[in-house]
Write an enzyme that holds these catalytic residues in place. Structure first.
Site, PDB file in Angstrom:
ATOM      1  N   HIS A  94      30.304 -33.802  80.191  1.00  0.00           N
ATOM      2  CA  HIS A  94      29.509 -32.625  79.818  1.00  0.00           C
ATOM      3  C   HIS A  94      28.757 -32.104  81.043  1.00  0.00           C
ATOM      4  CE1 HIS A  94      26.582 -30.056  77.899  1.00  0.00           C
ATOM      5  NE2 HIS A  94      27.368 -30.058  76.824  1.00  0.00           N
ATOM      6  N   GLU A 164      34.259 -25.773  78.331  1.00  0.00           N
ATOM      7  CA  GLU A 164      32.894 -25.260  78.215  1.00  0.00           C
ATOM      8  C   GLU A 164      32.476 -24.627  79.541  1.00  0.00           C
ATOM      9  OE1 GLU A 164      30.573 -27.461  74.894  1.00  0.00           O
ATOM     10  OE2 GLU A 164      30.225 -28.480  76.776  1.00  0.00           O
TER      11      GLU A 164
HETATM   12  P1  PGA Z   1      25.596 -24.706  72.795  1.00  0.00           P
HETATM   13  O1  PGA Z   1      26.007 -26.070  73.527  1.00  0.00           O
HETATM   14  O2  PGA Z   1      26.504 -24.546  71.621  1.00  0.00           O
HETATM   15  O3  PGA Z   1      24.165 -24.910  72.398  1.00  0.00           O
HETATM   16  O4  PGA Z   1      25.766 -23.607  73.798  1.00  0.00           O
HETATM   17  C1  PGA Z   1      27.340 -26.453  73.619  1.00  0.00           C
HETATM   18  C2  PGA Z   1      27.474 -27.740  74.374  1.00  0.00           C
HETATM   19  O5  PGA Z   1      26.708 -27.946  75.345  1.00  0.00           O
HETATM   20  O6  PGA Z   1      28.315 -28.590  74.051  1.00  0.00           O
END
Ligand code: PGA
Length: 250
Positions: A94, A164
């Site tokens: 992440h 992401e």
């Molecule tokens: P968010 O976070 O949906 O609050 O943007 C997503 C994540 O960090 O996995």
């Protein structure tokens, strides 16, 4: 199956809140079980409460794992410990963990520890920013190369990739990605996997989108963005909104 994964990050603060949120998320998982695989990843200290409260079909995952099994790592948790909680999935890579120092090499070590313990990896990748020339694709390619090099097709097929884009994550996000931006990346990832393995393996790797996903934009990521699900941060902590998101994509 569409994967709906809640990343609770460092929330909530109390066991009682965890029990309550798990109860509500159980209902969501059950209601949409024909189309959705629902997973929630609470903070490690709450894993026992979450696992005790989770009813089929809700699945539980953890956040992060130590890159090595050496005992002298104050504050970390080993793959063996996570396995013992009965968590099934683990989020690694992440951007918030990378920002604290996890490099591609660290993520690879963590992935190896998860494979050894037969824990299912949810590996986050994504560029820090975009440029008009498409150089951000090489950042993502490097992440993919580190993750998949050396994995057998059988191991690769078990990986969930969470795309992401860093600029789309969290309360300070510029905005969510567009379905077109997501589509470009899912094609890029599938092409990478097809070249490294074969079409069959590439098809089996699940790619979910994460970054300001909500009940309003989720459907378009499935329909136009090539996403096979979501890694959801903030909205996963609000059972009402998480339920609406589930409904919108089920
Ligand atoms: P968010 O976070 O949906 O609050 O943007 C997503 C994540 O960090 O996995």
């Amino acid at each position: 199956m569409i994967y709906l994964i809640g990343n609770w990050k460092m929330a909530p603060e109390k066991n009682t809140q965890v029990a309550d949120l798990i109860k509500k998320t159980n209902d969501i998982a059950k209601l949409y079980k024909k189309t959705l695989t629902t997973i929630v990843c609470p903070p490690a200290i709450f894993l026992p409460t979450a696992i005790k409260g989770a009813k089929v079909p809700l699945l539980i995952g953890a956040q992060g794992v130590a890159a090595s099994d050496a005992v002298a790592q104050t504050g970390l948790m080993s793959a063996a410990m996570l396995k013992d909680t009965k968590a099934q999935y683990v989020i690694i890579g992440h951007s918030e963990m990378r920002a604290r120092g996890d490099s591609n090499a660290t993520v690879k070590e963590q992935l190896t520890r998860l494979c050894e313990k037969k824990l299912l990896p949810i590996v986050c990748i994504g560029e820090k920013s975009r440029d008009a020339q498409g150089w951000y694709l090489s950042e993502v390619k490097e992440q993919l190369e580190t993750i998949f090099t050396g994995l057998t097709p059988l191991q690769a097929k078990k990986v969930i990739i969470a795309y992401e884009p860093v600029w789309a994550i969290g309360a300070k996000a510029e905005r969510a990605a567009t379905p077109a931006e997501c589509r470009e990346m899912t094609i890029f990832i599938k092409k990478f996997l097809t070249d490294l393995y074969d079409e069959k393996t590439a098809k089996a790797v699940v790619i979910v989108y994460g970054g300001s996903a909500d009940e309003f934009n989720a459907k378009s990521f499935i329909e136009e963005g090539g996403a096979q699900g979501f890694l959801v941060g903030r909205v996963s902590l609000d059972a009402k909104r998480f339920g609406l998101l589930a409904k919108s994509i089920s």
